[in-house]
Design a protein around this motif. Sequence first.
Motif, short mmCIF file in Angstrom:
data_model
loop_
_atom_site.label_atom_id
_atom_site.label_comp_id
_atom_site.label_asym_id
_atom_site.label_seq_id
_atom_site.Cartn_x
_atom_site.Cartn_y
_atom_site.Cartn_z
N ALA A 156 0.82 -1.21 0.00
CA ALA A 156 0.00 0.00 0.00
C ALA A 156 0.85 1.25 0.00
O ALA A 156 1.92 1.28 0.59
N CYS A 157 0.34 2.28 -0.66
CA CYS A 157 1.00 3.60 -0.63
C CYS A 157 0.80 4.23 0.74
O CYS A 157 -0.31 4.33 1.21
N ILE A 190 -9.55 1.12 -5.81
CA ILE A 190 -8.42 1.71 -6.52
C ILE A 190 -7.11 1.02 -6.13
O ILE A 190 -6.29 0.66 -6.99
N LYS A 191 -6.92 0.81 -4.83
CA LYS A 191 -5.67 0.21 -4.35
C LYS A 191 -5.54 -1.25 -4.81
O LYS A 191 -4.43 -1.74 -5.02
N MET A 192 -6.67 -1.95 -4.96
CA MET A 192 -6.61 -3.32 -5.47
C MET A 192 -6.05 -3.34 -6.89
O MET A 192 -5.39 -4.30 -7.30
N GLN A 193 -6.31 -2.29 -7.65
CA GLN A 193 -5.83 -2.22 -9.03
C GLN A 193 -4.45 -1.59 -9.13
O GLN A 193 -3.64 -2.01 -9.95
N LYS A 194 -4.19 -0.57 -8.30
CA LYS A 194 -2.94 0.17 -8.37
C LYS A 194 -2.55 0.54 -6.93
O LYS A 194 -2.87 1.62 -6.44
N ASP A 202 0.00 1.63 -5.51
CA ASP A 202 0.78 2.84 -5.26
C ASP A 202 0.08 4.10 -5.77
O ASP A 202 0.69 5.17 -5.82
N ALA A 203 -1.20 4.00 -6.12
CA ALA A 203 -1.95 5.21 -6.51
C ALA A 203 -1.95 6.20 -5.35
O ALA A 203 -2.10 5.82 -4.19
N LEU A 204 -1.76 7.47 -5.66
CA LEU A 204 -1.76 8.51 -4.63
C LEU A 204 -3.16 9.08 -4.50
O LEU A 204 -3.75 9.56 -5.48
N LEU A 205 -3.72 9.02 -3.29
CA LEU A 205 -5.08 9.45 -3.03
C LEU A 205 -5.06 10.59 -2.03
O LEU A 205 -4.69 10.42 -0.87
#
Length: 627
Positions: free
Chosen positions: A20-21, A344-348, A350-353
């Motif tokens: 996780a990011c 979103i995190k399941m797909q990416k 390191d996505a920044l939210l």
Amino acid sequence: MNKFIQLLLASAIATSTLTACNSETGTPAPEESSTIVATNGKPVIYQVLPRLFGNTNATNKPWGTIEENGVGKFSDFTPKALEEIRALGADYIWYTGSLHHALVRDYTAFGISNDDPDVIKGRAGSPYAIKDYYSVNPDLANDPAKRLEEFKALIERSHDAGLKVIIDIVPNHVARNYQSLAKPEGVRDFGADDDTSVAYARDNNFYYVPGEPFQVPEAEDGYQPLNGESHPLADGKFEETPAKWTGNGSRAPQPAQNDWYETVKINFGVRPDGSYDFPQLPEEYAQKDFRAHAAFWADKEVPDSWKKFRQITDYWLEFGVDGFRYDMSGMVPVAFWSYLNSSIKMQKPDALLLAEIYQPDLYRDYIHLGKMDYLYDKVGSYDAIRAVMEGKAGTDPLVDIQKSLEGIEDNMLRFMENHDEQRIASPEFAGNPRAGIPAMVVSTTISGAPTLLYFGQELGEPGAGDAGFGKSSRTTIFDYWSVPTIRRWNNEGAFNSEKLSESEQQLRSFYQRLMNFSTESEALRGEYQDLHEYNRKHSAGYDDSVYTFARWSGDDRLLIVANFDKAPKNFELEIPDDLKKAWNPTDKETKLHDQLGSYQTKLQWKDASGSASIEIPPMSGYVLKLQ
């Protein structure tokens, strides 16, 4: 099989691979080389409006058209421009206003319906009144028919330059004239299936005032759309029956001029009485990761608006964006954020939210239950530092604000400018861009959280001139306009200092050194100790126009000193015994070297404490590294 469940199965197989990011100084240095780049340890986000960034037309006529004032394009972000933004220290770029929002210009040749000036703020329109979530602003494309292809190419150029891309998602409201031309097959528009005979239904996307038509707000202070210019749709009317609730929550069929009348509020399953019409997320999920959150929602029935926003973020993730800035996220239930962000995190992973939120009592819920990476630190740190810069308060309150953020300090985005706030250099704020130097030294180094840099801030842009709907002190987000400092830096595409004043060059050099240092420093991702309270009691000459603290990680040790005063300061910076114990120095004297300039001093260690003689110029800051 449901895409959400497919993602859960994939996660179970590949769990081990997913993470996780997470959670000007006194002696300015010369302008830095473009070879300096940032790392991703402590992010720097560069916020920019494409509409303004590449516009070199200096006309700037209030209420001017595109033909009169010009407009920036996606293509203005050339490899050279992106290289220089990256060299400034940025590793994320937030393209504000990229999505297709309501605006006053005729694009019917491209199948786009005209928007009504009666429900648009300005001529270029608000970036936060989204008209089509699956497309981008046609103003920003060289060929509006190929606007998505041009935006895709911009994302690819950004990635090639080492920059990750953030765009806005505005879940609380959409434009009154929302119509998606570009939605994928199977996606339904907001409101397309609503039962408009009732004020509320769980799966309605909007709230309604049954039987009442919408009425344009009654004008105040002589306001007229387009400043009174003749336009076939500017007739004081907008057809909407029944009226929908307005974006800020107004339930009146005729909202007030100061309401967000250009938008309508999205229904997330919150009944008009404030109760929730969706499954409750158990409190223990505050301690669980995004996979557990995704599993919780996999078999739950949720309001239709939740699903629509998941379709939207799925689309943009696949398109290539690397994260989202969520507008007014505090007006949307935290359970929805758990649902969306875990997807979103399941797909990416390191996505920044990033969440815009102004309710400190909700911070921890939005981080732990809502699975946000970062929140705006506006109500606390920004407001308190601004008060010091304006001479309305001292630095003492900063101590308690930092204490209040214990445990989440690295989740709080720090900034001193953004599109909502007044420019530091404007007379309405500090009136001097140098006032931002101590503020940014403190804001950038006080935690491991990201730093936001608003385009033009690094040049001392004052945001002068009333643009039309947008007024001076804030660079307009509503009008066709250009930014003088950015135009000079652009320099016909050279993106260099040739046309910048000496003071602008020095200021940009300061920001470049500070941003790059912050991303590379291990100490800024390590321990923190306040030194202000101790020095207020034990150091003569140390007052509440100064602020100090220590940061360290292993042998990487820093003393941060900021002087907000318009006069120089001389004092002994006292180091308490507990910090000496933590650092356990072996020598009686340690050299200190400012990482942002050439200043040096020494730290003298005593039996149970230490002290350093500090001479610091007005409105400046030091990052003193122990050698």
